[in-house]
Design a protein around this motif. Structure first.
Motif, PDB file in Angstrom:
ATOM      1  N   ARG A 128       0.863  -1.178   0.000  1.00 18.72           N
ATOM      2  CA  ARG A 128       0.000   0.000   0.000  1.00 18.72           C
ATOM      3  C   ARG A 128       0.901   1.230   0.000  1.00 18.72           C
ATOM      4  N   TYR A 129       0.690   2.099  -0.955  1.00 21.30           N
ATOM      5  CA  TYR A 129       1.485   3.319  -1.108  1.00 21.30           C
ATOM      6  C   TYR A 129       1.314   4.228   0.108  1.00 21.30           C
ATOM      7  N   LEU A 130       2.437   4.729   0.642  1.00 20.59           N
ATOM      8  CA  LEU A 130       2.396   5.663   1.766  1.00 20.59           C
ATOM      9  C   LEU A 130       2.790   7.080   1.366  1.00 20.59           C
ATOM     10  N   GLY A 131       3.742   7.197   0.475  1.00 16.28           N
ATOM     11  CA  GLY A 131       4.205   8.514   0.067  1.00 16.28           C
ATOM     12  C   GLY A 131       5.531   8.399  -0.655  1.00 16.28           C
ATOM     13  N   HIS A 132       5.972   9.529  -1.205  1.00 17.85           N
ATOM     14  CA  HIS A 132       7.258   9.515  -1.887  1.00 17.85           C
ATOM     15  C   HIS A 132       8.004  10.826  -1.650  1.00 17.85           C
ATOM     16  N   TRP A 133       9.296  10.744  -1.805  1.00 18.12           N
ATOM     17  CA  TRP A 133      10.219  11.855  -1.601  1.00 18.12           C
ATOM     18  C   TRP A 133      11.063  11.984  -2.857  1.00 18.12           C
ATOM     19  N   ILE A 134      11.282  13.219  -3.320  1.00 20.92           N
ATOM     20  CA  ILE A 134      11.959  13.430  -4.602  1.00 20.92           C
ATOM     21  C   ILE A 134      13.166  14.358  -4.490  1.00 20.92           C
ATOM     22  N   GLU A 135      14.265  13.935  -5.048  1.00 22.52           N
ATOM     23  CA  GLU A 135      15.454  14.694  -5.440  1.00 22.52           C
ATOM     24  C   GLU A 135      16.349  15.185  -4.320  1.00 22.52           C
ATOM     25  N   ARG A 136      15.914  16.174  -3.584  1.00 24.72           N
ATOM     26  CA  ARG A 136      16.778  16.753  -2.545  1.00 24.72           C
ATOM     27  C   ARG A 136      15.908  17.450  -1.507  1.00 24.72           C
ATOM     28  N   PRO A 137      16.462  17.649  -0.302  1.00 24.88           N
ATOM     29  CA  PRO A 137      15.665  18.312   0.735  1.00 24.88           C
ATOM     30  C   PRO A 137      15.464  19.801   0.426  1.00 24.88           C
ATOM     31  N   ARG A 138      14.449  20.359   1.037  1.00 24.07           N
ATOM     32  CA  ARG A 138      14.158  21.798   0.857  1.00 24.07           C
ATOM     33  C   ARG A 138      15.384  22.652   1.175  1.00 24.07           C
ATOM     34  N   LYS A 139      16.100  22.281   2.222  1.00 28.51           N
ATOM     35  CA  LYS A 139      17.298  23.032   2.629  1.00 28.51           C
ATOM     36  C   LYS A 139      18.300  23.119   1.476  1.00 28.51           C
ATOM     37  N   ALA A 140      18.478  22.036   0.725  1.00 24.21           N
ATOM     38  CA  ALA A 140      19.410  22.055  -0.417  1.00 24.21           C
ATOM     39  C   ALA A 140      18.922  23.026  -1.484  1.00 24.21           C
ATOM     40  N   ASN A 141      17.631  23.029  -1.751  1.00 25.20           N
ATOM     41  CA  ASN A 141      17.100  23.982  -2.730  1.00 25.20           C
ATOM     42  C   ASN A 141      17.333  25.413  -2.276  1.00 25.20           C
ATOM     43  N   GLU A 142      17.167  25.663  -0.990  1.00 25.51           N
ATOM     44  CA  GLU A 142      17.367  27.006  -0.439  1.00 25.51           C
ATOM     45  C   GLU A 142      18.832  27.426  -0.489  1.00 25.51           C
ATOM     46  N   GLU A 143      19.738  26.457  -0.397  1.00 24.57           N
ATOM     47  CA  GLU A 143      21.174  26.759  -0.350  1.00 24.57           C
ATOM     48  C   GLU A 143      21.896  26.466  -1.672  1.00 24.57           C
ATOM     49  N   MET A 144      21.161  26.214  -2.726  1.00 24.68           N
ATOM     50  CA  MET A 144      21.766  25.865  -4.011  1.00 24.68           C
ATOM     51  C   MET A 144      22.688  26.962  -4.531  1.00 24.68           C
ATOM     52  N   LEU A 146      24.949  28.430  -2.973  1.00 28.71           N
ATOM     53  CA  LEU A 146      26.296  28.154  -2.474  1.00 28.71           C
ATOM     54  C   LEU A 146      27.042  27.221  -3.422  1.00 28.71           C
ATOM     55  N   LEU A 147      26.329  26.278  -3.964  1.00 23.77           N
ATOM     56  CA  LEU A 147      26.928  25.346  -4.915  1.00 23.77           C
ATOM     57  C   LEU A 147      27.181  26.031  -6.256  1.00 23.77           C
ATOM     58  N   ARG A 148      26.215  26.807  -6.717  1.00 20.38           N
ATOM     59  CA  ARG A 148      26.379  27.506  -7.997  1.00 20.38           C
ATOM     60  C   ARG A 148      27.562  28.469  -7.965  1.00 20.38           C
ATOM     61  N   ALA A 149      27.815  29.068  -6.810  1.00 22.60           N
ATOM     62  CA  ALA A 149      28.910  30.028  -6.674  1.00 22.60           C
ATOM     63  C   ALA A 149      30.272  29.385  -6.948  1.00 22.60           C
ATOM     64  N   ILE A 150      30.391  28.116  -6.678  1.00 22.62           N
ATOM     65  CA  ILE A 150      31.651  27.406  -6.927  1.00 22.62           C
ATOM     66  C   ILE A 150      31.991  27.405  -8.415  1.00 22.62           C
ATOM     67  N   PHE A 151      30.976  27.312  -9.263  1.00 25.12           N
ATOM     68  CA  PHE A 151      31.191  27.201 -10.702  1.00 25.12           C
ATOM     69  C   PHE A 151      31.125  28.538 -11.436  1.00 25.12           C
ATOM     70  N   GLU A 152      30.677  29.575 -10.755  1.00 29.37           N
ATOM     71  CA  GLU A 152      30.485  30.868 -11.410  1.00 29.37           C
ATOM     72  C   GLU A 152      31.782  31.394 -12.014  1.00 29.37           C
ATOM     73  N   GLY A 153      31.762  31.610 -13.343  1.00 29.10           N
ATOM     74  CA  GLY A 153      32.917  32.168 -14.041  1.00 29.10           C
ATOM     75  C   GLY A 153      34.087  31.219 -14.181  1.00 29.10           C
ATOM     76  N   ARG A 154      33.858  29.921 -13.920  1.00 25.15           N
ATOM     77  CA  ARG A 154      34.943  28.945 -13.981  1.00 25.15           C
ATOM     78  C   ARG A 154      34.509  27.723 -14.788  1.00 25.15           C
ATOM     79  N   THR A 155      35.473  27.067 -15.341  1.00 25.51           N
ATOM     80  CA  THR A 155      35.172  25.802 -16.006  1.00 25.51           C
ATOM     81  C   THR A 155      35.002  24.722 -14.940  1.00 25.51           C
ATOM     82  N   ARG A 156      34.439  23.597 -15.345  1.00 25.78           N
ATOM     83  CA  ARG A 156      34.271  22.474 -14.407  1.00 25.78           C
ATOM     84  C   ARG A 156      35.628  22.047 -13.846  1.00 25.78           C
TER      85      ARG A 156
END
Length: 192
Positions: A128-144, A146-156
């Motif tokens: 019996r289905y109870l629920g599902h969780w997708i991708e990443r926690p809300r906190k990660a979305n709020e702090e994304m 910080l991750l984008r700043a690492i790549f800003e203006g730089r190559t991988r």
């Protein structure tokens, strides 16, 4: 998502999924990152205790179907968390490759249109289905940013060392912890 009773996920289909360690042995990329995230995941005792209590209920979470792919950072961070949590709470975890199971993914699209992974789908022992969780926690979305700043203006390549350091730092660890808390919240609500 389809309505109850029309899901492509049956007990037989669930059983065809791979246990986490078998899935890990089958992947081609990022085995070390999966293992690092598993090893670096600390499960809060209160969350584990609360989920164990839910699992012990006849209508509690007994099974988790996970969808993922080995190339995805959200998967190599989040799936090891779910694996460790499943082991600690006796939830039966089966992992499916998303791209080989598009019919399952179609039932659990993020916002009805995105094939986001990892996706964790929770069921009782009788599926019996109870629920599902997708991708990443809300906190990660709020702090994304910080991750984008690492790549800003730089190559991988230029950002590589800073990105690896980020993956071993407190923000990334906090995202793993929040994954556990959100799963607990989801399961408590589903079993209320």
């Amino acid at each position: 998502m389809t309505t109850a009773g029309t899901s492509v996920v049956t007990a037989e289909r669930f059983a065809r999924g791979l246990p986490y360690r078998d899935w890990l042995a089958a992947i081609e990329k990022n085995q070390a990152r999966f293992q690092e995230n598993y090893d670096e995941t600390d499960l809060p005792d209160d969350d584990v205790r609360a989920i164990r209590e839910l699992v012990a209920r006849p209508d509690g979470p007994a099974r988790c179907l996970a969808l993922g792919e080995d190339w995805c950072p959200d998967v190599f961070r989040g799936l090891p968390v779910m694996a460790k949590l499943a082991e600690a709470t006796s939830i039966e975890l089966r992992v499916f490759f998303r791209d080989q199971n598009k019919d399952i993914m179609a039932e659990f699209m993020k916002d009805g249109e995105f094939e986001s992974i990892p996706t964790f789908i929770f069921y009782t022992s009788d599926m019996r289905y109870l629920g599902h969780w997708i991708e990443r926690p809300r906190k990660a979305n709020e702090e994304m940013s910080l991750l984008r700043a690492i790549f800003e203006g730089r190559t991988r390549e230029e950002a590589r060392d800073d990105y690896v350091a980020f993956q071993h730092g407190p923000v990334w660890a906090g995202w793993r912890t929040e994954t556990v808390r959100e799963i607990r919240e989801l399961l408590e609500k589903a079993c209320a």
